[in-house]
Design a protein around this motif. Structure first.
Motif, PDB file in Angstrom:
ATOM      1  N   VAL A 142       9.596   2.977  14.893  1.00  0.00           N
ATOM      2  CA  VAL A 142       9.020   1.838  15.613  1.00  0.00           C
ATOM      3  C   VAL A 142       9.026   2.122  17.112  1.00  0.00           C
ATOM      4  CG1 VAL A 142       9.421  -0.581  16.234  1.00  0.00           C
ATOM      5  CG2 VAL A 142       9.529   0.131  13.838  1.00  0.00           C
ATOM      6  N   SER A 145       6.332   4.819  18.022  1.00  0.00           N
ATOM      7  CA  SER A 145       4.923   4.525  17.736  1.00  0.00           C
ATOM      8  C   SER A 145       4.383   3.663  18.882  1.00  0.00           C
ATOM      9  CB  SER A 145       4.799   3.787  16.412  1.00  0.00           C
ATOM     10  OG  SER A 145       5.395   2.519  16.526  1.00  0.00           O
ATOM     11  N   ALA A 146       3.059   3.488  18.901  1.00  0.00           N
ATOM     12  CA  ALA A 146       2.435   2.770  20.028  1.00  0.00           C
ATOM     13  C   ALA A 146       3.048   1.381  20.210  1.00  0.00           C
ATOM     14  CB  ALA A 146       0.940   2.664  19.786  1.00  0.00           C
ATOM     15  N   GLY A 147       3.310   0.700  19.101  1.00  0.00           N
ATOM     16  CA  GLY A 147       3.793  -0.677  19.173  1.00  0.00           C
ATOM     17  C   GLY A 147       5.166  -0.820  19.805  1.00  0.00           C
ATOM     18  N   ARG A 154       4.483  -6.509  19.025  1.00  0.00           N
ATOM     19  CA  ARG A 154       4.812  -5.976  17.710  1.00  0.00           C
ATOM     20  C   ARG A 154       5.543  -7.004  16.861  1.00  0.00           C
ATOM     21  NH1 ARG A 154       5.888  -2.139  13.789  1.00  0.00           N
ATOM     22  NH2 ARG A 154       7.752  -3.000  12.868  1.00  0.00           N
ATOM     23  N   LYS A 157       3.163  -9.392  15.457  1.00  0.00           N
ATOM     24  CA  LYS A 157       2.403  -8.844  14.326  1.00  0.00           C
ATOM     25  C   LYS A 157       3.266  -8.818  13.061  1.00  0.00           C
ATOM     26  CE  LYS A 157      -0.511  -5.716  17.012  1.00  0.00           C
ATOM     27  NZ  LYS A 157      -0.518  -4.350  17.532  1.00  0.00           N
ATOM     28  N   PHE A 161       3.188 -10.937   8.964  1.00  0.00           N
ATOM     29  CA  PHE A 161       3.447 -10.526   7.575  1.00  0.00           C
ATOM     30  C   PHE A 161       4.348 -11.564   6.893  1.00  0.00           C
ATOM     31  CE2 PHE A 161       5.587  -8.207   4.233  1.00  0.00           C
ATOM     32  CZ  PHE A 161       4.661  -7.301   3.777  1.00  0.00           C
ATOM     33  N   ILE A 211       8.033   6.886   6.809  1.00  0.00           N
ATOM     34  CA  ILE A 211       7.626   5.779   5.922  1.00  0.00           C
ATOM     35  C   ILE A 211       7.326   6.256   4.493  1.00  0.00           C
ATOM     36  CG2 ILE A 211       6.438   3.561   5.845  1.00  0.00           C
ATOM     37  CD1 ILE A 211       5.439   3.934   8.647  1.00  0.00           C
ATOM     38  N   ILE A 216      10.473   2.431   2.618  1.00  0.00           N
ATOM     39  CA  ILE A 216       9.958   1.063   2.437  1.00  0.00           C
ATOM     40  C   ILE A 216      10.941   0.251   1.582  1.00  0.00           C
ATOM     41  CG2 ILE A 216       8.077  -0.346   1.467  1.00  0.00           C
ATOM     42  CD1 ILE A 216       6.127   1.819   2.299  1.00  0.00           C
ATOM     43  N   THR A 219      13.762  -0.890   3.743  1.00  0.00           N
ATOM     44  CA  THR A 219      13.372  -2.054   4.554  1.00  0.00           C
ATOM     45  C   THR A 219      13.281  -3.311   3.698  1.00  0.00           C
ATOM     46  OG1 THR A 219      12.221  -0.598   6.064  1.00  0.00           O
ATOM     47  CG2 THR A 219      11.623  -2.907   6.167  1.00  0.00           C
ATOM     48  N   PHE A 220      12.789  -3.168   2.472  1.00  0.00           N
ATOM     49  CA  PHE A 220      12.779  -4.322   1.561  1.00  0.00           C
ATOM     50  C   PHE A 220      14.201  -4.865   1.372  1.00  0.00           C
ATOM     51  CE2 PHE A 220      13.803  -4.965  -3.054  1.00  0.00           C
ATOM     52  CZ  PHE A 220      13.597  -6.343  -3.057  1.00  0.00           C
ATOM     53  N   ILE A 254       5.946  -5.309  -2.155  1.00  0.00           N
ATOM     54  CA  ILE A 254       6.161  -3.871  -1.914  1.00  0.00           C
ATOM     55  C   ILE A 254       5.210  -3.012  -2.766  1.00  0.00           C
ATOM     56  CG2 ILE A 254       8.425  -3.939  -0.836  1.00  0.00           C
ATOM     57  CD1 ILE A 254       9.762  -3.405  -3.387  1.00  0.00           C
ATOM     58  N   LEU A 257       2.346  -2.674  -0.612  1.00  0.00           N
ATOM     59  CA  LEU A 257       2.581  -1.741   0.502  1.00  0.00           C
ATOM     60  C   LEU A 257       2.591  -0.287   0.029  1.00  0.00           C
ATOM     61  CD1 LEU A 257       5.285  -3.524   2.701  1.00  0.00           C
ATOM     62  CD2 LEU A 257       2.853  -3.252   3.174  1.00  0.00           C
ATOM     63  N   ILE A 388      -3.069  -7.657  13.197  1.00  0.00           N
ATOM     64  CA  ILE A 388      -2.647  -6.309  12.808  1.00  0.00           C
ATOM     65  C   ILE A 388      -3.804  -5.328  12.992  1.00  0.00           C
ATOM     66  CG2 ILE A 388      -1.893  -4.875  10.865  1.00  0.00           C
ATOM     67  CD1 ILE A 388      -0.270  -7.261   9.896  1.00  0.00           C
ATOM     68  N   THR A 389      -3.581  -4.342  13.846  1.00  0.00           N
ATOM     69  CA  THR A 389      -4.626  -3.357  14.105  1.00  0.00           C
ATOM     70  C   THR A 389      -4.052  -1.956  13.949  1.00  0.00           C
ATOM     71  OG1 THR A 389      -4.096  -3.607  16.442  1.00  0.00           O
ATOM     72  CG2 THR A 389      -6.102  -4.680  15.694  1.00  0.00           C
ATOM     73  N   PRO A 391      -3.171   1.650  14.992  1.00  0.00           N
ATOM     74  CA  PRO A 391      -2.981   2.307  16.293  1.00  0.00           C
ATOM     75  C   PRO A 391      -3.802   3.593  16.383  1.00  0.00           C
ATOM     76  CG  PRO A 391      -1.050   2.665  14.887  1.00  0.00           C
ATOM     77  CD  PRO A 391      -2.003   1.789  14.113  1.00  0.00           C
TER      78      PRO A 391
HETATM   79  C1  HEM Z   1       3.721  -1.517  11.267  1.00  0.00           C
HETATM   80  C2  HEM Z   1       5.675  -4.451   7.935  1.00  0.00           C
HETATM   81  C3  HEM Z   1       8.307  -0.734   6.322  1.00  0.00           C
HETATM   82  C4  HEM Z   1       7.428   1.507  10.519  1.00  0.00           C
HETATM   83  C5  HEM Z   1       3.952  -2.591  10.449  1.00  0.00           C
HETATM   84  C6  HEM Z   1       3.222  -3.829  10.468  1.00  0.00           C
HETATM   85  C7  HEM Z   1       3.803  -4.664   9.582  1.00  0.00           C
HETATM   86  C8  HEM Z   1       4.875  -3.954   8.943  1.00  0.00           C
HETATM   87  C9  HEM Z   1       3.392  -6.098   9.277  1.00  0.00           C
HETATM   88  C10 HEM Z   1       1.994  -4.118  11.310  1.00  0.00           C
HETATM   89  C11 HEM Z   1       2.376  -4.711  12.584  1.00  0.00           C
HETATM   90  C12 HEM Z   1       2.276  -3.734  13.689  1.00  0.00           C
HETATM   91  O1  HEM Z   1       1.250  -3.072  13.803  1.00  0.00           O
HETATM   92  O2  HEM Z   1       3.228  -3.654  14.456  1.00  0.00           O
HETATM   93  C13 HEM Z   1       6.520  -3.676   7.166  1.00  0.00           C
HETATM   94  C14 HEM Z   1       7.188  -4.110   5.956  1.00  0.00           C
HETATM   95  C15 HEM Z   1       7.913  -3.056   5.473  1.00  0.00           C
HETATM   96  C16 HEM Z   1       7.714  -1.966   6.419  1.00  0.00           C
HETATM   97  C17 HEM Z   1       7.076  -5.516   5.365  1.00  0.00           C
HETATM   98  C18 HEM Z   1       8.767  -2.929   4.245  1.00  0.00           C
HETATM   99  C19 HEM Z   1       9.035  -3.878   3.362  1.00  0.00           C
HETATM  100  C20 HEM Z   1       8.350   0.167   7.360  1.00  0.00           C
HETATM  101  C21 HEM Z   1       9.196   1.327   7.409  1.00  0.00           C
HETATM  102  C22 HEM Z   1       8.964   1.954   8.599  1.00  0.00           C
HETATM  103  C23 HEM Z   1       7.945   1.185   9.287  1.00  0.00           C
HETATM  104  C24 HEM Z   1      10.150   1.745   6.313  1.00  0.00           C
HETATM  105  C25 HEM Z   1       9.567   3.204   9.181  1.00  0.00           C
HETATM  106  C26 HEM Z   1      10.591   3.842   8.676  1.00  0.00           C
HETATM  107  C27 HEM Z   1       6.304   0.900  11.064  1.00  0.00           C
HETATM  108  C28 HEM Z   1       5.613   1.379  12.256  1.00  0.00           C
HETATM  109  C29 HEM Z   1       4.536   0.519  12.460  1.00  0.00           C
HETATM  110  C30 HEM Z   1       4.591  -0.470  11.402  1.00  0.00           C
HETATM  111  C31 HEM Z   1       6.024   2.595  13.094  1.00  0.00           C
HETATM  112  C32 HEM Z   1       3.441   0.633  13.531  1.00  0.00           C
HETATM  113  C33 HEM Z   1       3.844   0.018  14.814  1.00  0.00           C
HETATM  114  C34 HEM Z   1       2.743   0.170  15.859  1.00  0.00           C
HETATM  115  O3  HEM Z   1       2.623   1.220  16.434  1.00  0.00           O
HETATM  116  O4  HEM Z   1       2.032  -0.797  16.089  1.00  0.00           O
HETATM  117  N1  HEM Z   1       4.934  -2.684   9.495  1.00  0.00           N
HETATM  118  N2  HEM Z   1       6.864  -2.382   7.414  1.00  0.00           N
HETATM  119  N3  HEM Z   1       7.602   0.114   8.508  1.00  0.00           N
HETATM  120  N4  HEM Z   1       5.660  -0.209  10.588  1.00  0.00           N
HETATM  121 FE1  HEM Z   1       6.211  -1.252   8.967  1.00  0.00          FE
END
Ligand code: HEM
Length: 397
Positions: A142, A145-147, A154, A157, A161, A211, A216, A219-220, A254, A257, A388-389, A391
């Motif tokens: 996180v 990454s860009a967000g 972020r 966003k 969810f 990821i 995932i 995170t769940f 999940i 996802l 949600i967009t 990156p």
């Molecule tokens: C983006 C939810 C698991 C890393 C997002 C976004 C959502 C989300 C809603 C879009 C919002 C955004 O663009 O910031 C979830 C859910 C997960 C999960 C519900 C599991 C149940 C993970 C895991 C990782 C991860 C396991 C990393 C180990 C990221 C990253 C972004 C992202 C890096 C992009 C952020 C950005 O650059 O904007 N996730 N995520 N996510 N998620 Fe997840």
């Protein structure tokens, strides 16, 4: 992966309500044979959509895809026009509930979310949200990454969810969750292609592609499994059907996802055992996570929660343990800590009709919980777009 001894893992797990009777056993074994056979969740990603998004990124197509996706909001909306043909075909195939989704359970889950919304906002927001900063892989992904450069945006966003999942019509044609989950799946696929190109992420990551299905699931567990255990620990009344419905909603989420069905826990007992194995032992502070936690807590402190920052810090310690509070360097406020420890259980008991008289501090807790809920409910987007967009790059540095 973790700097915790086995004993500390157990006590941290107990404090977080994440330790199951199974005790701590090694995480998914990662033998080469399992990885090759695709039966180890740490070595499974989301091949088809990962390939499609890599193609979109490499040809500079992300802005056009984002424009096309913007008005696509409700589950019942037709697929937007203007998408590359292969991506449109993929979404056509995947933008639907799995055949095993049970509409009755999903309806009950939506109703349960409504009935318990204040506890859920609190636990997802302050519990799971801050816990994500001590899950090293998630924190590093996180952050780099860009967000990660704009946590306010972020967080908004990510709240989308949770908000869409908790909505009464979440899985109905008029709800938005299926679309939101699919957009998130596309974002994750983009991140898998982008982060390996970040020298900053590569310098700190212990993996080559982020990821995985395993991540995932971790995170769940920090979301659904943790919240379920906390509700039980707080003695919030729930029927067996409510508990099952709450799990079912997460199983569907999940799946959407991209987690393979065979890895998804079938019961809460299985989820608890998996969480004990794969989440608790890897919790650990990182430079990135500490900064993200400060950003997130600073964000909640921007609105008037009706409590001091000391109270907020102590509430986080209360829901996540002192070990986590110490990792994140949250300053102590012992008076607030005592108030939370005694006042919160009494507050819940009164709200649930188990105490005849409002306890001391009731209004303070009530204002706090409402303010957190409002933060969550103030959906930043308009009803016809989701924020949600995909990156186009990583955090610059
Ligand atoms: C983006 C939810 C698991 C890393 C997002 C976004 C959502 C989300 C809603 C879009 C919002 C955004 O663009 O910031 C979830 C859910 C997960 C999960 C519900 C599991 C149940 C993970 C895991 C990782 C991860 C396991 C990393 C180990 C990221 C990253 C972004 C992202 C890096 C992009 C952020 C950005 O650059 O904007 N996730 N995520 N996510 N998620 Fe997840």
């Amino acid at each position: 992966m973790s700097n915790l001894s086995r004993r500390n893992v157990l006590s941290l797990g107990v404090a977080l309500g994440l330790a199951s009777a199974a005790g701590v056993v090694p995480a998914w074994a990662s033998t080469g044979a399992q990885a090759a056979a695709g039966t180890d969740p740490w070595w499974v990603w989301d091949d088809e959509v990962d390939r499609l998004m890599a193609g979109v990124l490499d040809t500079g197509g992300v802005p056009a895809v984002n424009t096309a996706l913007r008005p696509w909001v409700n589950n019942g909306d037709p697929l937007p026009t203007g998408l590359p043909t292969d991506l449109a075909a993929y979404l056509q195939q995947n933008n639907r509930l799995p055949s095993w989704a049970d509409p009755v359970k999903l309806r009950r889950a939506a109703d349960f979310n409504r009935r318990k919304d204040t506890y859920l906002f609190m636990l997802y927001g302050l519990g799971s949200g801050i816990m994500s900063t001590v899950i090293p892989r998630e924190a590093k992904s996180v952050y780099w990454s860009a967000g990660g450069a704009n946590m306010q945006d972020r967080a908004a966003k990510t709240f989308t969810f949770g908000y869409d999942l908790s909505d009464l019509n979440a899985f109905q044609p008029s709800g938005q969750f299926v679309v939101t989950a699919n957009k998130t799946r596309l974002v994750h696929a983009a991140v898998r292609h982008l982060l390996p190109q970040s020298p900053h992420w590569r310098a700190v990551a212990d993996e080559q592609i982020p990821i995985s299905n395993g991540d995932i699931l971790v995170t769940f567990h920090s979301l659904g499994t943790y919240v379920h255990r906390k509700l039980l620990e707080w003695r919030v009344p729930m029927s067996a059907a409510d508990e099952e419905a709450f799990l079912h909603q997460w199983q569907v989420a999940i799946h959407l996802l991209g987690v393979r069905d065979e890895f998804i826990p079938k019961t809460w007992a299985e989820a608890d055992a998996q969480s004990t194995r794969v989440l608790t032992p890897l919790l650990s502070p990182t430079t990135e996570g500490k900064e993200l936690a400060q950003d997130l807590l600073g964000l909640t402190a921007q609105i008037d929660l009706g409590v001091t920052r000391g109270f907020l810090n102590e509430f986080v310690r209360y829901v996540l343990s002192d070990a986590v509070g110490d990792w994140l360097g949250l300053p102590r406020d012992y008076a607030a800590a005592a108030l939370v420890r005694t006042g919160w259980p009494a507050y819940i008991a009164f709200r649930e009709g188990l105490l005849p008289i409002a306890p001391a501090g009731f209004y303070l807790f009530d204002q706090f919980i409402r303010a957190i809920a409002m933060l969550f409910l103030n959906k930043v987007s308009s009803p016809t777009t989701t924020p949600i967009t995909i990156p186009t790059g990583n955090r610059p540095g």
